[in-house]
Design an enzyme around this catalytic site. Structure first.
Site, mmCIF file in Angstrom:
data_model
loop_
_atom_site.group_PDB
_atom_site.id
_atom_site.type_symbol
_atom_site.label_atom_id
_atom_site.label_comp_id
_atom_site.label_asym_id
_atom_site.label_seq_id
_atom_site.Cartn_x
_atom_site.Cartn_y
_atom_site.Cartn_z
ATOM 1 N N ALA A 74 0.800 -1.227 0.000
ATOM 2 C CA ALA A 74 0.000 0.000 0.000
ATOM 3 C C ALA A 74 0.825 1.265 0.000
ATOM 4 C CB ALA A 74 -0.945 -0.001 1.206
ATOM 5 N N CYS A 112 5.088 -0.149 -12.165
ATOM 6 C CA CYS A 112 5.284 1.066 -12.968
ATOM 7 C C CYS A 112 6.602 0.945 -13.731
ATOM 8 C CB CYS A 112 5.235 2.320 -12.108
ATOM 9 S SG CYS A 112 6.299 2.306 -10.653
ATOM 10 N N GLY A 162 -0.637 4.847 0.407
ATOM 11 C CA GLY A 162 -2.068 4.611 0.281
ATOM 12 C C GLY A 162 -2.799 5.302 -0.840
ATOM 13 N N GLY A 163 -2.106 5.805 -1.850
ATOM 14 C CA GLY A 163 -2.817 6.471 -2.938
ATOM 15 C C GLY A 163 -3.819 5.559 -3.630
ATOM 16 N N LYS A 164 -3.405 4.351 -3.961
ATOM 17 C CA LYS A 164 -4.315 3.413 -4.619
ATOM 18 C C LYS A 164 -5.315 2.840 -3.615
ATOM 19 C CE LYS A 164 -1.066 2.171 -8.310
ATOM 20 N NZ LYS A 164 0.106 2.960 -7.850
#
Length: 393
Positions: free
Chosen positions: A210, A334, A213-215
Site C-alpha cells: 500500500a 510502474c 495509500g494512494g491506490k
C-alpha cells in the site's frame, strides 16, 4: 540571481544529484529542496529556473555523467542560450574550454536502452519518457462527483469516471477541495490500475504493497466505504501517512497492517483464502515514471532488476495464499521492462496451479504478454504493466 548564476547553481546541484545516484543517496527533488532552504536569497523565479535547468540536464544525459558541469554542457550543446551563459562572470560558470566535452546524450544508459528495446519499447516510446508529465487528479467519489464539482481551475475530463487533468505545476494542494478530501493527486495510469481491480462494496480486499495509500484510497472509494480493505506494507514510515489521508478522504473502512519482510503471512494469516481481491502494486525499478523522476535511470543496474524480480515473485506467491476460490489478483508495476511485468506474471501462472490470466479491457494500453502495458506515448500515462489472475471456484 543572474541567468549565469542560475546555471552555476544548477551545476552544483547536479554534482550532488550525481553523487546521490552513485551512492544511493538523496533523490533530486530533495536535493533541490535542500538547496532552496540553504539559499534564501534565491527568489521563487530563481528557484523555478534552477529546478528546470537541473531536470532538463538530467533528461538530456543518457548515462550518468561524470560531473554536473559536463551534464550542463550537454544541455548547452542543445541550447545556444545556455551555452552563452558560460561566460566566466561573477557567480556564473567559467567559459567553455576548447577541449571540454559534454556528457553523452540519450534516453538512458546504454544497457537500459537495450533492455527497453528487448521489451518491445521502441525509440518513440523511449523518447516519450523524457517528456514532462501533466498533473492528474481523481475526484473522491466518497465526497464529490466530477460532474458537479467546481474547482478553481477547470480540468480536462479523462476516460476514467472521476479523472481530471491539469497543467504541470497546478497548485492543487492549495485548493480547499484538496484539503477537504474531495480530490487526490493520482496519475491516470494508477487510476486505470485501480479500475482493473473491479472491487465492489462488501468485498474483502487487500492492498499488499500500500505504501502511503494512494491506490488504497481509490479502492475505498470504489467500494463505497463498505467491506474490508486492508492496507499492508513493510515500510512503517510510508504506511503511517495513510491514516491522515484516509481521514481527510472519509475512508473509514481502511485497516492498516505493518508487515515484517519475510514473515508477511504471520500478520496476514487471518485472511488466508479469504480475500476476494489482492492488489499487488509491486516494488519495481520505476522506469515507467521517468517523466517525474528522470534521475531514476541512473540508480539502476542489472542486479537491482534481479532483486526487484525476486520481490515481485514473492509477492505474487503471498497474494495467491490470500485469495479465496473465485477471487482475483491484480498485478501492477510502474515499469516497461518485461522482467518486471509480463515475464513475472507468466512465471507466476506457470508455477501456480489453477490460476488463469483474466485480462480485461480498460480502454487504454496495449497487450503485453498476458497483461496490458500503458505508456506515455500511447496512453498519456506513466508507464505501467497491469495484469489480472483469477482462481476459479
Amino acid at each position: 540571481m543572474t541567468p549565469a548564476a542560475r546555471v552555476q547553481a544548477a551545476i552544483e546541484i547536479l554534482d550532488n544529484v550525481i553523487d546521490g545516484a552513485r551512492g544511493n543517496g538523496a533523490p533530486a527533488d530533495r536535493i533541490i529542496a535542500n538547496w532552496a532552504k540553504s539559499n534564501r536569497y534565491a527568489g521563487s523565479k530563481d528557484r523555478r529556473a534552477v529546478r528546470e535547468l537541473v531536470y532538463s540536464a538530467i533528461r538530456a544525459c543518457g548515462p550518468i555523467p561524470k560531473t554536473g558541469r559536463v551534464a550542463m554542457l550537454r544541455l548547452a550543446e542543445m541550447d545556444e542560450t545556455i551555452a552563452a551563459l558560460f561566460d566566466g562572470s561573477q557567480y556564473g560558470p567559467h567559459a567553455i574550454g576548447r577541449n571540454e566535452k559534454p556528457a553523452q546524450g540519450g534516453v538512458a544508459p546504454d544497457w537500459l536502452v537495450e533492455r527497453l528495446a528487448a521489451s518491445g519499447v521502441d525509440a518513440a516510446a523511449q523518447e516519450a519518457l523524457l517528456g514532462r508529465a501533466p498533473l492528474d487528479v481523481r475526484v473522491n467519489a466518497l465526497k464529490a462527483d466530477r460532474g458537479g464539482l467546481e474547482l478553481p481551475v477547470a480540468g480536462e475530463h479523462l476516460a476514467p469516471p472521476q479523472a481530471l487533468r491539469f497543467e504541470q505545476g497546478t497548485q492543487v494542494e492549495q485548493w480547499p477541495e484538496y484539503r477537504e478530501g474531495k480530490v487526490e493527486v493520482q496519475d491516470l495510469g494508477s487510476q486505470y490500475a485501480c479500475l482493473a481491480a473491479e472491487v465492489k462494496p462488501g468485498e474483502t480486499v487487500i492492498d499488499l504493497c500500500a505504501g502511503a495509500g494512494g491506490k488504497t484510497l481509490a479502492l475505498a472509494a470504489a467500494m463505497e466505504n463498505r467491506g474490508t480493505l486492508v492496507a499492508s506494507d513493510t515500510d512503517r514510515s510510508r504506511l503511517s501517512r495513510l491514516a491522515p489521508r484516509a481521514e481527510r478522504a472519509g475512508a473509514g473502512m481502511i485497516e492498516t497492517v505493518l508487515l515484517d519482510a519475510g514473515r508477511e503471512m504471520d500478520a496476514l494469516g487471518q485472511y488466508r483464502r479469504a480475500a476476494d481481491c489482492v492488489f499487488v502494486d509491486a516494488p519495481c525499478s520505476g522506469i515507467g515514471t521517468l517523466r517525474r523522476k528522470p534521475e531514476a535511470k541512473w540508480r539502476l543496474d542489472s542486479r537491482s532488476l534481479d532483486r526487484y524480480a525476486g520481490i515481485q515473485d514473492k509477492l505474487l506467491d503471498i497474494a495467491a495464499e490470500l485469495v479465496r476460490p473465485g477471487g482475483r489478483i491484480i498485478f501492477v508495476t510502474c515499469s516497461l521492462l518485461d522482467e518486471e511485468g509480463a515475464n513475472r506474471f507468466e512465471a507466476f501462472l506457470e508455477r501456480a496451479p489453477g490460476w488463469q490470466a483474466d485480462t480485461r479491457k480498460l480502454g487504454a494500453g496495449k497487450p503485453r504478454g498476458k497483461g496490458l502495458r500503458l505508456t506515455p506515448s500511447h496512453d498519456g500515462t506513466d508507464g505501467f504493466f497491469i495484469a489480472r489472475a483469477a482462481l476459479p471456484c
